[in-house]
Design a protein around this motif. Structure first.
Motif, mmCIF file in Angstrom:
data_model
loop_
_atom_site.group_PDB
_atom_site.id
_atom_site.type_symbol
_atom_site.label_atom_id
_atom_site.label_comp_id
_atom_site.label_asym_id
_atom_site.label_seq_id
_atom_site.Cartn_x
_atom_site.Cartn_y
_atom_site.Cartn_z
ATOM 1 N N LEU A 116 -17.051 -25.611 -37.573
ATOM 2 C CA LEU A 116 -18.350 -24.932 -37.589
ATOM 3 C C LEU A 116 -19.286 -25.585 -38.600
ATOM 4 N N GLY A 117 -18.758 -25.944 -39.768
ATOM 5 C CA GLY A 117 -19.584 -26.583 -40.784
ATOM 6 C C GLY A 117 -20.157 -27.904 -40.317
ATOM 7 N N ALA A 118 -19.349 -28.688 -39.596
ATOM 8 C CA ALA A 118 -19.827 -29.975 -39.082
ATOM 9 C C ALA A 118 -20.964 -29.781 -38.080
ATOM 10 N N LEU A 119 -20.841 -28.775 -37.239
ATOM 11 C CA LEU A 119 -21.876 -28.499 -36.235
ATOM 12 C C LEU A 119 -23.152 -27.985 -36.886
ATOM 13 N N MET A 120 -23.030 -27.100 -37.863
ATOM 14 C CA MET A 120 -24.210 -26.584 -38.564
ATOM 15 C C MET A 120 -24.902 -27.697 -39.337
ATOM 16 N N HIS A 121 -24.117 -28.605 -39.912
ATOM 17 C CA HIS A 121 -24.684 -29.732 -40.657
ATOM 18 C C HIS A 121 -25.520 -30.628 -39.749
ATOM 19 N N LEU A 122 -25.150 -30.692 -38.474
ATOM 20 C CA LEU A 122 -25.913 -31.491 -37.514
ATOM 21 C C LEU A 122 -27.175 -30.779 -37.036
ATOM 22 N N GLY A 123 -27.355 -29.533 -37.447
ATOM 23 C CA GLY A 123 -28.581 -28.806 -37.108
ATOM 24 C C GLY A 123 -28.459 -27.851 -35.937
ATOM 25 N N PHE A 124 -27.238 -27.635 -35.434
ATOM 26 C CA PHE A 124 -27.064 -26.699 -34.316
ATOM 27 C C PHE A 124 -27.039 -25.267 -34.861
ATOM 28 N N GLU A 125 -27.878 -24.413 -34.303
ATOM 29 C CA GLU A 125 -27.934 -23.030 -34.751
ATOM 30 C C GLU A 125 -26.716 -22.265 -34.232
ATOM 31 N N ARG A 126 -26.329 -21.238 -34.979
ATOM 32 C CA ARG A 126 -25.145 -20.458 -34.588
ATOM 33 C C ARG A 126 -25.322 -19.804 -33.225
ATOM 34 N N SER A 127 -26.548 -19.502 -32.843
ATOM 35 C CA SER A 127 -26.788 -18.795 -31.584
ATOM 36 C C SER A 127 -26.485 -19.628 -30.351
ATOM 37 N N VAL A 128 -26.388 -20.960 -30.487
ATOM 38 C CA VAL A 128 -26.061 -21.799 -29.319
ATOM 39 C C VAL A 128 -24.568 -22.072 -29.240
ATOM 40 N N LEU A 129 -23.815 -21.591 -30.230
ATOM 41 C CA LEU A 129 -22.378 -21.845 -30.307
ATOM 42 C C LEU A 129 -21.593 -20.562 -30.120
ATOM 43 N N GLY A 130 -20.577 -20.615 -29.279
ATOM 44 C CA GLY A 130 -19.702 -19.477 -29.082
ATOM 45 C C GLY A 130 -18.473 -19.594 -29.960
#
Length: 265
Positions: A116-130
């Motif tokens: 999750l940290g890697a994805l957030m670091h790339l700028g993906f918002e939590r709302s697009v991730l399940g």
């Protein structure tokens, strides 16, 4: 509360869109509290119904579909090869991404927090991730379909481990998260009492968490610490985790009841 109000406004907009266009309208991924707000809001409308799905049975984070009540939804005209899943007659805009180490021999032991940290670091918002289902060094990520290609391209490293992302077919996907068993004695099966055992905290420290709207039982918001749990209820507490209440059996000499809990780790 302001955020909740904005979500309710968004649900009203989606409901009107679904009714006007005669086809389902979808939210982004929602946490348990947001899912409750969706269903509370939908109950005010007679022209739409709501369903939620997260990509597989048992998913915690889900998107909601607002469906016109007079619509007989037929997904046969959609392209199932796109990777989206099709339960309940609705073509859900969800993709599943399989994330594996490029060189398994040198891979670190990675956790949900790492992915999750890697994805957030790339700028993906939590709302697009399940949900992110982690098994050893691999993971299965559920996301909004419109972001899957970008995620596969951009996510190349988690911590110090190089990874490869590929779309996979989620049909038949199952995930059993690791758990640990907690046993102890409780005075009653009240929510605060069982939570104190499950999370190793005092009842008084949990009161503000419960009354503050951060505790859910089977996905339903519970704000009363006196709520009585039933066997196999799943309790989720924001910031603490979740557990399954297995049940009770036998009593101590002082009249307390032995209880067993399955805590997700």
């Amino acid at each position: 509360m302001e955020k909740d109000g904005l979500l309710e406004k968004r649900i009203r907009e989606l409901a009107s869109r679904a009714d006007a266009r005669g086809c389902p309208a979808f939210t982004d991924f929602l946490n348990l509290n947001e899912q409750n707000i969706v269903f509370d809001t939908i109950q005010k409308f007679s022209f739409v119904k709501g369903e939620t799905f997260g990509g597989y049975e048992g998913a915690e984070r889900r998107i909601a579909a607002l469906i016109p009540r007079d619509l007989s939804w037929d997904c046969s005209g959609n392209d199932a090869s796109s990777g989206a899943v099709l339960p309940s007659g609705v073509f859900w805009p969800i993709h599943c991404i399989h994330i594996v180490p490029r060189m398994p021999k040198f891979a670190e032991k990675l956790s949900h927090r790492d992915f999750l940290g890697a994805l957030m670091h790339l700028g993906f918002e939590r709302s697009v991730l399940g949900d992110i289902a982690v098994t050893d060094a691999e993971a299965y990520l559920f996301c909004l379909s419109r972001f899957s290609e970008l995620i596969c391209t951009e996510l190349t490293q988690v911590r110090h481990t190089q990874v490869v992302c590929t779309l996979c077919d989620p049909e038949g996907f199952t995930f059993t998260p690791p758990t640990e068993t907690v046993r102890g004695s409780i005075a009653s099966v009240r929510l605060d009492t069982v939570m104190a055992l499950g999370f190793g905290m005092s009842r008084s420290s949990l009161l503000s968490l419960i009354e503050g709207g951060s505790v859910f039982v089977n996905g339903k918001l519970i704000t009363s610490n006196a709520y009585t749990l039933k066997e196999c209820d799943i309790v989720s507490a924001r910031g603490l985790g979740r557990f399954r209440y297995i049940g009770t059996g036998g009593q101590t000499r002082k009249g307390r009841t032995f209880a067993e809990i399955e805590r997700f780790v």
